[in-house]
Write a protein that holds these residues in place. Structure first.
Motif, mmCIF file in Angstrom:
data_model
loop_
_atom_site.group_PDB
_atom_site.id
_atom_site.type_symbol
_atom_site.label_atom_id
_atom_site.label_comp_id
_atom_site.label_asym_id
_atom_site.label_seq_id
_atom_site.Cartn_x
_atom_site.Cartn_y
_atom_site.Cartn_z
ATOM 1 N N LEU A 126 0.830 -1.209 0.000
ATOM 2 C CA LEU A 126 0.000 0.000 0.000
ATOM 3 C C LEU A 126 0.866 1.261 0.000
ATOM 4 N N MET A 127 1.999 1.205 0.683
ATOM 5 C CA MET A 127 2.866 2.376 0.780
ATOM 6 C C MET A 127 3.475 2.728 -0.573
ATOM 7 N N PHE A 128 3.963 1.740 -1.291
ATOM 8 C CA PHE A 128 4.540 2.023 -2.613
ATOM 9 C C PHE A 128 3.473 2.534 -3.569
ATOM 10 N N SER A 129 2.269 1.966 -3.488
ATOM 11 C CA SER A 129 1.180 2.443 -4.343
ATOM 12 C C SER A 129 0.829 3.888 -4.015
ATOM 13 N N ALA A 130 0.796 4.226 -2.713
ATOM 14 C CA ALA A 130 0.473 5.594 -2.307
ATOM 15 C C ALA A 130 1.552 6.576 -2.747
ATOM 16 N N ARG A 131 2.807 6.205 -2.610
ATOM 17 C CA ARG A 131 3.900 7.103 -3.001
ATOM 18 C C ARG A 131 3.914 7.353 -4.502
ATOM 19 N N LEU A 132 3.476 6.349 -5.286
ATOM 20 C CA LEU A 132 3.467 6.506 -6.735
ATOM 21 C C LEU A 132 2.263 7.303 -7.229
ATOM 22 N N ARG A 133 1.167 7.276 -6.480
ATOM 23 C CA ARG A 133 -0.071 7.870 -6.988
ATOM 24 C C ARG A 133 -0.503 9.137 -6.259
ATOM 25 N N LEU A 134 0.201 9.480 -5.180
ATOM 26 C CA LEU A 134 -0.160 10.674 -4.421
ATOM 27 C C LEU A 134 0.949 11.713 -4.483
ATOM 28 N N GLN A 135 0.554 12.953 -4.511
ATOM 29 C CA GLN A 135 1.498 14.047 -4.352
ATOM 30 C C GLN A 135 1.568 14.425 -2.879
ATOM 31 N N GLY A 137 4.547 13.780 -0.871
ATOM 32 C CA GLY A 137 5.682 13.183 -0.196
ATOM 33 C C GLY A 137 5.355 11.990 0.673
ATOM 34 N N LEU A 138 6.365 11.566 1.428
ATOM 35 C CA LEU A 138 6.291 10.335 2.216
ATOM 36 C C LEU A 138 5.295 10.449 3.369
ATOM 37 N N HIS A 139 5.254 11.601 4.019
ATOM 38 C CA HIS A 139 4.377 11.768 5.187
ATOM 39 C C HIS A 139 2.907 11.637 4.794
ATOM 40 N N LYS A 140 2.523 12.259 3.711
ATOM 41 C CA LYS A 140 1.134 12.187 3.258
ATOM 42 C C LYS A 140 0.765 10.761 2.863
ATOM 43 N N ALA A 141 1.685 10.068 2.206
ATOM 44 C CA ALA A 141 1.422 8.685 1.810
ATOM 45 C C ALA A 141 1.263 7.788 3.035
ATOM 46 N N ALA A 142 2.123 7.979 4.032
ATOM 47 C CA ALA A 142 2.045 7.157 5.240
ATOM 48 C C ALA A 142 0.726 7.394 5.979
ATOM 49 N N THR A 143 0.292 8.645 6.036
ATOM 50 C CA THR A 143 -0.983 8.959 6.696
ATOM 51 C C THR A 143 -2.147 8.292 5.983
ATOM 52 N N ARG A 144 -2.158 8.361 4.671
ATOM 53 C CA ARG A 144 -3.232 7.750 3.887
ATOM 54 C C ARG A 144 -3.239 6.227 4.041
ATOM 55 N N VAL A 145 -2.062 5.613 4.088
ATOM 56 C CA VAL A 145 -1.972 4.155 4.229
ATOM 57 C C VAL A 145 -2.497 3.717 5.593
ATOM 58 N N ARG A 146 -2.170 4.447 6.639
ATOM 59 C CA ARG A 146 -2.679 4.098 7.973
ATOM 60 C C ARG A 146 -4.206 4.187 8.019
ATOM 61 N N GLU A 147 -4.757 5.218 7.406
ATOM 62 C CA GLU A 147 -6.212 5.358 7.368
ATOM 63 C C GLU A 147 -6.856 4.213 6.599
ATOM 64 N N LEU A 148 -6.249 3.869 5.469
ATOM 65 C CA LEU A 148 -6.831 2.838 4.614
ATOM 66 C C LEU A 148 -6.755 1.463 5.270
ATOM 67 N N MET A 149 -5.645 1.146 5.920
ATOM 68 C CA MET A 149 -5.524 -0.156 6.589
ATOM 69 C C MET A 149 -6.536 -0.274 7.723
ATOM 70 N N LYS A 150 -6.809 0.836 8.398
ATOM 71 C CA LYS A 150 -7.808 0.812 9.465
ATOM 72 C C LYS A 150 -9.206 0.590 8.893
ATOM 73 N N GLU A 151 -9.516 1.258 7.777
ATOM 74 C CA GLU A 151 -10.823 1.107 7.149
ATOM 75 C C GLU A 151 -11.050 -0.307 6.621
ATOM 76 N N LEU A 152 -9.996 -0.899 6.071
ATOM 77 C CA LEU A 152 -10.116 -2.227 5.468
ATOM 78 C C LEU A 152 -9.845 -3.346 6.466
ATOM 79 N N GLY A 153 -9.504 -3.027 7.695
ATOM 80 C CA GLY A 153 -9.244 -4.052 8.700
ATOM 81 C C GLY A 153 -7.985 -4.849 8.437
ATOM 82 N N LEU A 154 -6.919 -4.163 8.026
ATOM 83 C CA LEU A 154 -5.664 -4.836 7.687
ATOM 84 C C LEU A 154 -4.529 -4.508 8.655
#
Length: 583
Positions: A126-135, A137-154
């Motif tokens: 998820l992190m590599f996908s976020a870094r490739l598709r989001l503008q 930087g790393l902090h924004k991608a990490a925040t989005r990945v944490r939110e998504l894993m919580k939503e999807l129960g991962l």
């Protein structure tokens, strides 16, 4: 969250997708044989997968495409997602003709098969996908990945690897949720999922569909999914249902309307069976009311042709691809991902290193001192060593073919979504492979060069090692090229073996350039064996040292020196001086 391919003003854009009298005919190119499927049976070439299908997916709603197996659900979803553009009608997005390239970038499409890297963890995927598709930087991608894993129960499997058939990893349901997360990571305005509940238990399936329903209701997203047999609770979350059978639209609308149609047709729905499941069982009775005259298609074509003229200029402007990251950032991220995959493929890594080292030692002992011992020296023997070396270095090409064929699915998915440039992928993989292939080349050349007794110069050894390094790099590039052209491993292995055999025949070892027929001379110039073979013999017999080196003699009289032999091979003095840079 801001989309990676649009400006901040586009993040609130809502998309309404509409088709009218959409038909899709099976083409030989769509088969498993790809471009090689020209010999298919003629009766399969005109088969309609979809015929006169009219439907609409609105923002803020969940639209489910249902029907029995082979009804055309996935094909319709592919067309709505912009993955198939060759149709007899057209798809409208917000009353404009779909620009497929742009639409794929602003939407998320989750296919039925999970195309994931088995050696990466859930969080890394998820992190590599976020870094490739989001503008951002790393902090924004990490925040989005944490939110998504919580939503999807991962969250509980964040550190576990994806796994494959041969390597145990996460469960099938968890892998399905990771696939959904990969295409939701950039927070698209349109989400399309093929078989959304496939491989999930009832609780997980309900959780995923509830999440999609929440996205549609709270964020105004357009959600379209295919489903086979939904349960009662999942069925209540659908706003509209598109029911297909053999490519024909049987129903488009709410479940209440479908229930009324069934009752009007004289059917009584049992209590233990939901409306949609019952409708799939009695599709024949609904077909009669859904027949559409073929003449409507031609009228619709004229309507859409008029729209094409109106919006053609706008589509041309939108076609210009805007990537989330610069080329340098893309190469950096892809290099990190590829390095993790390569470094964790320890079996292939170890096998290739041991193969090179052992082959170098064994081959060196076979041809030991053949160059320095007058009793052993034979020109043909040393040329045989060069030819066999090239055969060994180019023979392991097919071992990387299955790896690239697996990666090709991920590459095609990500590049079609506008995540990164294809050139960035090529540069990244080459950058990671270069040091590894350098190690492989040195482990082979270090023992074999000195045991065989080639030129006793360190610069000659460096040149020989450089050529071997380029040869193994060329072999990997060659298999990557074929991997992009062939549909499967069997055809790829057959074509690579045949092509390599042809190249070896015209390398200059078996037949010289002057003896090759004019209609076969093009293979000589295309041969991957020819150029490194010439580099080997020029490095050994060229230069000032080659002029004073006798290769064949009779009763003490030299009949052939190094330069004379190079001329026999069709190499002019100008070519020798251009290639031979060490003396």
């Amino acid at each position: 969250m801001e989309l990676p391919v649009t400006n901040s003003g586009d993040r609130k854009t809502q998309y309404r997708i509409k088709t009218k009298n959409l038909s899709y005919k099976l083409c030989p190119r769509d088969s498993e044989l790809g471009h090689f499927g020209w010999w298919e049976e003629p009766h399969n070439r005109n088969k309609y997968i979809l015929r006169n299908v009219s439907c609409e997916a609105k923002p803020g709603e969940v639209t489910a495409i249902a029907g029995p197996s082979g009804a055309g659900k996935t094909t319709l979803l592919d067309i709505l997602a912009g993955m198939i553009t060759r149709v007899s009608s057209h798809v409208l997005v917000n009353d404009q003709l779909m620009n497929a390239a742009h639409f794929r970038r602003v939407s998320g499409y989750v296919t039925q098969d999970e195309a994931l890297f088995p050696l990466l963890t859930v969080e890394e995927t998820l992190m590599f996908s976020a870094r490739l598709r989001l503008q951002g930087g790393l902090h924004k991608a990490a925040t989005r990945v944490r939110e998504l894993m919580k939503e999807l129960g991962l969250e509980h499997v964040a550190g576990m690897r994806i796994g494959s058939e041969s390597r145990r990893g996460i469960s099938g349901g968890e892998k399905r949720r990771v696939s959904i997360g990969v295409d939701l990571v950039h927070n698209p305005n349109v989400v399309m999922i093929d078989e959304a509940t496939s491989g999930l238990d009832s609780a997980s399936a309900l959780h995923v569909v509830s999440l999609l329903k929440s996205m549609a209701k709270n964020q105004g997203k357009t959600i379209v999914l295919t489903i086979h047999q939904p349960g009662f609770r999942i069925l209540e979350l659908f706003d509209n249902v598109v029911l297909l059978s053999n490519g024909i639209l049987l129903h488009h609308g709410s479940l209440q309307l479908l229930e009324e149609r069934l009752k009007f047709s004289g059917h009584c729905i049992p209590r233990h069976v939901n409306v949609l499941e019952f409708a799939i069982d009695v599709v024949e009775s609904l077909k009669i009311d859904s027949e559409v005259d073929d003449t409507e298609t031609s009228e619709t074509e004229e309507e859409y042709c008029h729209l094409r003229k109106i919006f053609s200029l706008a589509n041309e402007v939108e076609t210009q691809t805007i990537y989330p990251n610069s080329r340098f950032v893309e190469v950096f991220i892809l290099s990190q991902r590829f390095y993790k995959n390569v470094s964790r493929t320890k079996q292939l890594f170890t096998a290739r290193i041991l193969q090179s080292l052992i082959a170098g030692i064994l081959l060196g002992t076979v041809f030991m001192n053949v160059n320095n011992d007058p009793k052993k020296f034979k020109l043909q023997t040393q040329l045989g060593f060069f030819a066999f070396s090239l055969t060994f270095l180019l023979s392991p090409t097919t071992e990387a073919l299955p790896i690239f064929l697996e990666e090709r699915r991920i590459l095609m998915r990500e590049t079609s979504r506008g995540a990164y440039r294809v050139s960035s992928y090529v540069i990244a993989t080459t950058t990671v492979f270069l040091p590894f292939l350098l190690i492989v080349a040195l482990l082979y050349t270090t023992p074999v060069y000195w045991l065989v007794g080639l030129r006793r110069d360190f610069d000659g050894f460096l040149y020989f090692s450089l050529v071997v390094w380029l040869v193994v790099l060329m072999s990997n590039s060659f298999v990557t090229c074929f991997g992009a052209l062939v549909p499967n491993f069997i055809m790829g292995a057959s074509l690579i073996a045949g092509t390599m055999g042809s190249f070896f025949l015209f390398s200059g070892y078996f037949i010289s350039k002057d003896d090759i027929s004019r209609y076969w001379i093009f293979v000589y110039y295309l041969s991957l064996f020819r150029y490194p073979f010439e580099c080997f013999i020029i490095n050994e017999y060229g230069g000032e040292r080659g002029k004073g080196r006798c290769l064949e003699s009779v009763e003490g009289e030299c009949l052939l020196d190094g330069n004379g032999f190079l001329m026999q091979q069709g190499l002019t003095e100008r070519e020798v001086n251009r290639i031979f840079w060490v003396e």
